[in-house]
Design an enzyme around this catalytic site. Structure first.
Site, mmCIF file in Angstrom:
data_model
loop_
_atom_site.group_PDB
_atom_site.id
_atom_site.type_symbol
_atom_site.label_atom_id
_atom_site.label_comp_id
_atom_site.label_asym_id
_atom_site.label_seq_id
_atom_site.Cartn_x
_atom_site.Cartn_y
_atom_site.Cartn_z
ATOM 1 N N ARG A 69 27.463 76.289 65.057
ATOM 2 C CA ARG A 69 27.219 76.965 63.776
ATOM 3 C C ARG A 69 27.552 76.052 62.601
ATOM 4 N NH1 ARG A 69 30.572 80.419 61.878
ATOM 5 N NH2 ARG A 69 31.178 81.372 63.863
ATOM 6 N N TYR A 111 7.824 84.829 43.182
ATOM 7 C CA TYR A 111 7.857 85.307 44.558
ATOM 8 C C TYR A 111 8.575 86.655 44.633
ATOM 9 C CZ TYR A 111 8.691 85.282 49.590
ATOM 10 O OH TYR A 111 8.743 85.616 50.926
ATOM 11 N N ASP A 129 12.324 77.126 42.455
ATOM 12 C CA ASP A 129 11.675 77.379 43.733
ATOM 13 C C ASP A 129 10.450 76.463 43.778
ATOM 14 O OD1 ASP A 129 10.170 78.286 45.891
ATOM 15 O OD2 ASP A 129 10.867 80.359 45.668
ATOM 16 N N LYS A 133 6.315 76.900 54.781
ATOM 17 C CA LYS A 133 4.990 76.680 54.195
ATOM 18 C C LYS A 133 4.581 75.214 54.384
ATOM 19 C CE LYS A 133 5.990 80.877 53.087
ATOM 20 N NZ LYS A 133 6.625 81.291 51.855
HETATM 21 C C1 LIG Z 1 7.723 82.093 51.498
HETATM 22 C C2 LIG Z 1 8.443 81.860 50.217
HETATM 23 C C3 LIG Z 1 9.833 82.017 50.133
HETATM 24 C C4 LIG Z 1 10.661 82.552 51.289
HETATM 25 O O1 LIG Z 1 10.649 81.708 52.386
HETATM 26 P P1 LIG Z 1 10.798 82.233 53.910
HETATM 27 O O2 LIG Z 1 10.843 80.954 54.661
HETATM 28 O O3 LIG Z 1 9.630 83.098 54.208
HETATM 29 O O4 LIG Z 1 12.073 83.001 53.978
HETATM 30 C C5 LIG Z 1 10.440 81.731 48.932
HETATM 31 N N1 LIG Z 1 9.727 81.332 47.862
HETATM 32 C C6 LIG Z 1 8.401 81.179 47.891
HETATM 33 C C7 LIG Z 1 7.675 80.746 46.669
HETATM 34 C C8 LIG Z 1 7.711 81.444 49.080
HETATM 35 O O5 LIG Z 1 6.379 81.319 49.103
#
Ligand SMILES: *Cc1c(COP(=O)(O)O)cnc(C)c1O
Length: 373
Positions: free
Chosen positions: A48, A100, A173, A198
């Site tokens: 962990r 988001y 982000d 992504k």
């Molecule tokens: C998908 C996404 C997230 C969250 O990510 P996960 O890996 O699905 O938890 C945060 N910000 C943006 C802009 C996203 O597209």
């Protein structure tokens, strides 16, 4: 490999290479929950606290943004750790109104433990300045650009200056652009957040997230939240992410070029009334070019001249583009964003994630799916 004379793209390719005779050329997944102890109890004894596979992924991500990277089990786990670390009780957390959706929901759920979320339009610098000056306690500026799903561009350098004047940490982000296309830490952000689910991993096969920061104390705090909260990344996922990351420059440059071509094609289509893409939106094009010098990313959205049912029919008519959520994979996908509860996107808005297929194939598929006006 950390030779500063070599480009970050080249260093990315060699992530995990040990250059020792007999050692594997690439980082293998280390599937062990415990390691042989050196005697003193330490973070390295128990899985962990750390894993060699994450360490290699963190090194690769660190190369891209010249920063310390902390990997989490998902983008949301990374966001939660950041909110808990930076947005304390009594603070305000400024989030983009069109950003988001799950970031807004998470901030709201954390309200008893963290900050009070306030939604602002990050393109309206005067509104951001007022909101930053407003609260009696501290504030955290949680920017996102380009936003998901409207792909609106915020001026990071200007937001960074406003945050600095207000002594508010700025988080960006950076999921849509990734550190390859946009470097928030150079523009005043204390932390750059990326859902590796992504484009960064890029093959639609892992859920992971990361925070990049040059603030050593913040990195330490995030690691502590990760170890205590347990939002750790699995070795197989991190191994896949390393594998994907090595081709990120190739993928995202191709996807950006194709997305720009598709945005132009869609803008001229009689059934489309608005295209949302940083590379074609005139009002913010200069900002987008300045802060995204290598391309505008794989994600675009467009509004159909029609109803939600018309948009659903277009999505179902595709033969190549897959009806699916998420974005940034090698395979092109699309969805009607408004099908999600709580989503504020227009009803007929289709979000398209451009993959690595040849542009002509995608244009042909879009044209046949849109049909005649
Ligand atoms: C998908 C996404 C997230 C969250 O990510 P996960 O890996 O699905 O938890 C945060 N910000 C943006 C802009 C996203 O597209």
């Amino acid at each position: 490999m950390t030779d500063p004379a070599v480009s970050a793209d080249a260093r990315l390719v060699h992530t995990g290479t040990r250059r020792q005779p007999g050692e594997p050329v690439v980082q293998p997944p280390v599937l062990a929950s415990i390691l042989v102890s050196a005697g003193q109890p330490g973070a390295d004894d128990y899985g962990r606290g750390g894993n060699a596979t994450w360490a290699a992924l963190e090194q690769a991500l660190g190369e891209i943004e010249a920063a310390d990277a902390v990997v989490f089990s998902s983008g949301q786990a990374a966001s939660m750790a950041l909110m808990l670390a930076l947005a304390r009780g009594g603070d305000t957390i400024l989030l983009p109104r069109d950003g988001y959706y799950n970031a807004r929901v998470l901030a709201d759920r954390l309200r008893p433990h963290g900050a009070a979320p306030v939604l602002v339009d990050m393109q309206d610098l005067a509104a951001v300045e007022t909101a930053l000056a407003g609260p009696p306690g501290g504030a955290v500026l949680w920017a996102e650009t380009p936003t998901n799903p409207l792909l609106r561009v915020a001026d990071l350098a200007a937001l960074g200056r406003l945050a600095a004047d207000a002594a508010a940490p700025m988080i960006v982000d950076n999921t849509v652009a990734t550190g390859l296309l946009q470097q928030p830490l150079d523009l005043g952000a204390v932390a750059s957040l990326c859902s590796l689910t992504k484009s960064a991993s890029g093959h639609s096969d892992v859920i992971l997230g990361a925070v990049m920061t040059r603030d050593a104390a913040l990195a330490e705090d995030l690691r502590s939240w990760r170890t205590l909260g347990g939002g750790i990344a699995g070795p197989v996922e991190t191994w896949l992410a390393i594998r994907g990351l090595k081709t990120l420059p190739l993928r995202i440059e191709r996807q950006s070029a194709t997305a720009l071509a598709l945005a132009g094609h869609l803008a001229a289509h009689p059934r489309v009334h608005t295209v949302h893409y940083p590379g074609v939106r005139t009002g913010t094009l200069a900002i987008a070019r300045a802060q995204m010098p290598r391309g505008f990313g794989p994600l675009l959205s467009f509004e159909l001249d029609g109803t939600a049912a018309d948009a659903d029919a277009v999505i179902a008519a595709a033969r190549l583009i897959v009806p699916a959520t998420s974005f940034g994979g090698v395979d092109s996908t699309w969805e009607r964003r408004g099908r999600w509860a709580g989503e504020t996107a227009p009803e007929s808005l289709i979000r398209l994630s451009v993959g690595i297929e040849p542009a002509e194939d995608l244009i042909a598929d879009i044209d046949q799916a849109l049909g005649r006006p």
